[in-house]
Design a protein around this motif. Structure first.
Motif, PDB file in Angstrom:
ATOM      1  N   ASP A 334       0.833  -1.204   0.000  1.00  0.00           N
ATOM      2  CA  ASP A 334       0.000   0.000   0.000  1.00  0.00           C
ATOM      3  C   ASP A 334       0.865   1.250   0.000  1.00  0.00           C
ATOM      4  N   LEU A 335       1.967   1.235   0.763  1.00  0.00           N
ATOM      5  CA  LEU A 335       2.863   2.384   0.794  1.00  0.00           C
ATOM      6  C   LEU A 335       3.543   2.586  -0.566  1.00  0.00           C
ATOM      7  N   SER A 336       3.965   1.491  -1.187  1.00  0.00           N
ATOM      8  CA  SER A 336       4.579   1.603  -2.522  1.00  0.00           C
ATOM      9  C   SER A 336       3.584   2.190  -3.515  1.00  0.00           C
ATOM     10  N   GLU A 337       2.330   1.766  -3.417  1.00  0.00           N
ATOM     11  CA  GLU A 337       1.303   2.287  -4.335  1.00  0.00           C
ATOM     12  C   GLU A 337       1.064   3.765  -4.088  1.00  0.00           C
ATOM     13  N   ARG A 338       1.064   4.186  -2.837  1.00  0.00           N
ATOM     14  CA  ARG A 338       0.796   5.591  -2.524  1.00  0.00           C
ATOM     15  C   ARG A 338       1.895   6.512  -3.056  1.00  0.00           C
ATOM     16  N   ARG A 339       3.116   6.014  -3.065  1.00  0.00           N
ATOM     17  CA  ARG A 339       4.174   6.867  -3.591  1.00  0.00           C
ATOM     18  C   ARG A 339       4.384   6.667  -5.095  1.00  0.00           C
ATOM     19  N   GLY A 340       3.445   5.966  -5.713  1.00  0.00           N
ATOM     20  CA  GLY A 340       3.436   5.837  -7.173  1.00  0.00           C
ATOM     21  C   GLY A 340       4.331   4.762  -7.728  1.00  0.00           C
ATOM     22  N   ASP A 341       4.772   3.818  -6.895  1.00  0.00           N
ATOM     23  CA  ASP A 341       5.665   2.761  -7.361  1.00  0.00           C
ATOM     24  C   ASP A 341       4.906   1.438  -7.432  1.00  0.00           C
ATOM     25  N   CYS A 342       3.993   1.351  -8.412  1.00  0.00           N
ATOM     26  CA  CYS A 342       3.185   0.140  -8.537  1.00  0.00           C
ATOM     27  C   CYS A 342       4.016  -1.060  -8.968  1.00  0.00           C
ATOM     28  N   ALA A 343       5.147  -0.811  -9.642  1.00  0.00           N
ATOM     29  CA  ALA A 343       6.019  -1.918 -10.035  1.00  0.00           C
ATOM     30  C   ALA A 343       6.561  -2.641  -8.809  1.00  0.00           C
ATOM     31  N   ALA A 344       6.794  -1.904  -7.721  1.00  0.00           N
ATOM     32  CA  ALA A 344       7.224  -2.531  -6.467  1.00  0.00           C
ATOM     33  C   ALA A 344       6.040  -3.083  -5.691  1.00  0.00           C
ATOM     34  N   ALA A 345       4.871  -2.445  -5.833  1.00  0.00           N
ATOM     35  CA  ALA A 345       3.704  -2.845  -5.049  1.00  0.00           C
ATOM     36  C   ALA A 345       3.147  -4.196  -5.480  1.00  0.00           C
ATOM     37  N   VAL A 346       3.144  -4.471  -6.811  1.00  0.00           N
ATOM     38  CA  VAL A 346       2.514  -5.698  -7.309  1.00  0.00           C
ATOM     39  C   VAL A 346       3.154  -6.949  -6.707  1.00  0.00           C
ATOM     40  N   PRO A 347       4.491  -7.104  -6.748  1.00  0.00           N
ATOM     41  CA  PRO A 347       5.066  -8.310  -6.119  1.00  0.00           C
ATOM     42  C   PRO A 347       4.832  -8.366  -4.607  1.00  0.00           C
ATOM     43  N   GLN A 348       4.727  -7.223  -3.967  1.00  0.00           N
ATOM     44  CA  GLN A 348       4.423  -7.230  -2.532  1.00  0.00           C
ATOM     45  C   GLN A 348       2.995  -7.715  -2.286  1.00  0.00           C
ATOM     46  N   TYR A 349       2.057  -7.269  -3.122  1.00  0.00           N
ATOM     47  CA  TYR A 349       0.690  -7.784  -3.026  1.00  0.00           C
ATOM     48  C   TYR A 349       0.655  -9.284  -3.296  1.00  0.00           C
ATOM     49  N   ARG A 350       1.406  -9.737  -4.303  1.00  0.00           N
ATOM     50  CA  ARG A 350       1.428 -11.162  -4.619  1.00  0.00           C
ATOM     51  C   ARG A 350       1.978 -11.977  -3.445  1.00  0.00           C
TER      52      ARG A 350
END
Length: 396
Positions: A334-350
């Motif tokens: 969620d923090l990665s997504e908030r700072r606009g880094d969805c490329a980092a957020a997706v593997p964290q969600y997975r």
């Protein structure tokens, strides 16, 4: 002369010489001559006999009670010995036993234990409280229910168990039952200090129910009052304030006053570190909540550092694959997504989704939240096929 002596003997209730006197006749005459003394002796003898019988009865009861206590002690010792034996790597095929595995084994064994019901209930209460503190509610709930079946509970002991069970049940689906449990607890309170202390905890749980019942203003007001009462009873630097501050900080953040929420959470986090240390459930939860609030305020560097520290503590306390591990991974995503880094957020969600899916007990609500976050990030990355797959799995 003999006749005169027999007449006098007869008048004084003594044996006469003219006829042979039986043992019974002599005894009867003796009693008539010494009526008061004989009666007193008879009463004393009866009392002595009764006291002896009562003493023998109590000795027999004490012996039976001692035998029962010995059997309970042996059963309890066998239970604890078996529990501690779980730490032996030879019993786990060489794998090191964890605190969680021993607690889970204890919760299963206490149900089938032959120890006395009151002792079993007290063990259930201890284990239920531990699982509540670890936020493992599905294991805490049956143990707390079993503990509440103990008829010898003192009122405040029952209040404490009712409060913990209500807290474990605080979800939108179980609010009615949780409210009913709190209502039972409120009735049992008196005017003692211990009861007033318990009242602050009950009000905190009640505020949490109001929050889940979508009455945020009432939740904030009640939590502020509970915090004020707790400060009066325990002091402004007491460990009892930590959970109050956690709830209030989160309520304020959800209500839109994020700066005030952060200030409250920072105070709570500092108190938790002071009293419990970093490797503690309360500190971990507070660190996650504070990092999330800092993310809302775009203080990404502080939030990321705090989440890294909290995740490390989570792994030390709960290990990989635990619900807390999954929640921390979701927070990082969620923090990665908030700072606009969805490329980092997706593997964290997975990674979080893999933890949820690997659990023996499905956690649908958290899985749905994880899939939604992952799908939203994939949409932002224009990875439409995988985003659609995430949304479809979420709907299922």
């Amino acid at each position: 002369r003999a006749l005169i002596d027999d007449v006098r003997a007869w008048q004084s209730h003594r044996p006469i010489g003219a006829l042979p006197q039986s043992w019974w006749t002599r005894s009867r005459l003796f009693v008539r001559r010494h009526g008061f003394a004989t009666g007193a002796i008879a009463v004393a003898a009866m009392l002595l006999l009764g006291a002896t019988a009562l003493y023998v009865f109590h000795i027999d009861a004490a012996r039976k009670e001692a035998q029962g206590s010995l059997a309970t002690a042996r059963a309890t010792m066998d239970f604890l010995t078996g529990l501690l034996g779980r730490a032996d790597p030879r019993r786990g095929a060489g794998r090191e036993a964890t605190v969680e595995s021993v607690l889970i084994a204890a919760s299963e064994e206490v149900k089938a234990s032959v120890i006395a019901s009151d002792q079993r209930a007290r063990l259930s209460a201890v284990l239920g409280e531990i699982f509540t503190q670890r936020e493992d509610n599905h294991r805490a709930i049956p143990l707390l229910r079993q503990a509440l079946e103990n008829p010898s509970l003192q009122p405040l002991e029952r209040v404490r168990l009712l409060r913990m069970l209500a807290r474990s049940l605080v979800t939108p689906k179980a609010l009615d039952e949780a409210n009913a449990l709190l209502a039972q607890a409120y009735v049992l309170l008196d005017n003692s200090r211990a009861a007033r202390e318990e009242l602050t905890h009950l009000d905190r749980i009640r505020a949490l129910m109001l929050y889940f019942g979508s009455d945020l203003p009432a939740a904030i007001a009640l939590q502020q009052q509970a915090l004020s009462d707790a400060e009066t009873l325990f002091g402004a630097d007491a460990e009892e304030l930590v959970t109050h501050l956690t709830n209030l900080g989160q309520f304020l953040g959800v209500g839109g006053d994020v700066p005030a929420g952060i200030a409250v959470l920072e105070r709570g986090y500092a108190l938790s570190l002071k009293h419990y240390g970093a490797d503690n459930t309360r500190t971990i939860n507070l660190g996650g909540a504070l990092a999330q609030s800092l993310g809302f305020q775009k203080e990404f560097a502080r939030a990321a550092k705090l989440l890294d520290d909290t995740l490390a503590a989570t792994l030390r306390v709960f290990g990989e694959g635990s619900p807390n591990h999954a929640l921390m991974l979701m927070a990082k995503a969620d923090l990665s997504e908030r700072r606009g880094d969805c490329a980092a957020a997706v593997p964290q969600y997975r990674a979080a989704l893999d933890v949820w899916n690997a659990m023996p007990r499905a956690n649908d609500l958290n899985s749905v939240s994880t899939l939604q976050g992952m799908g939203d990030c994939l949409m932002k990355l224009q990875d439409y096929p995988n985003a659609l797959a995430a949304y479809e799995e979420m709907l299922r």
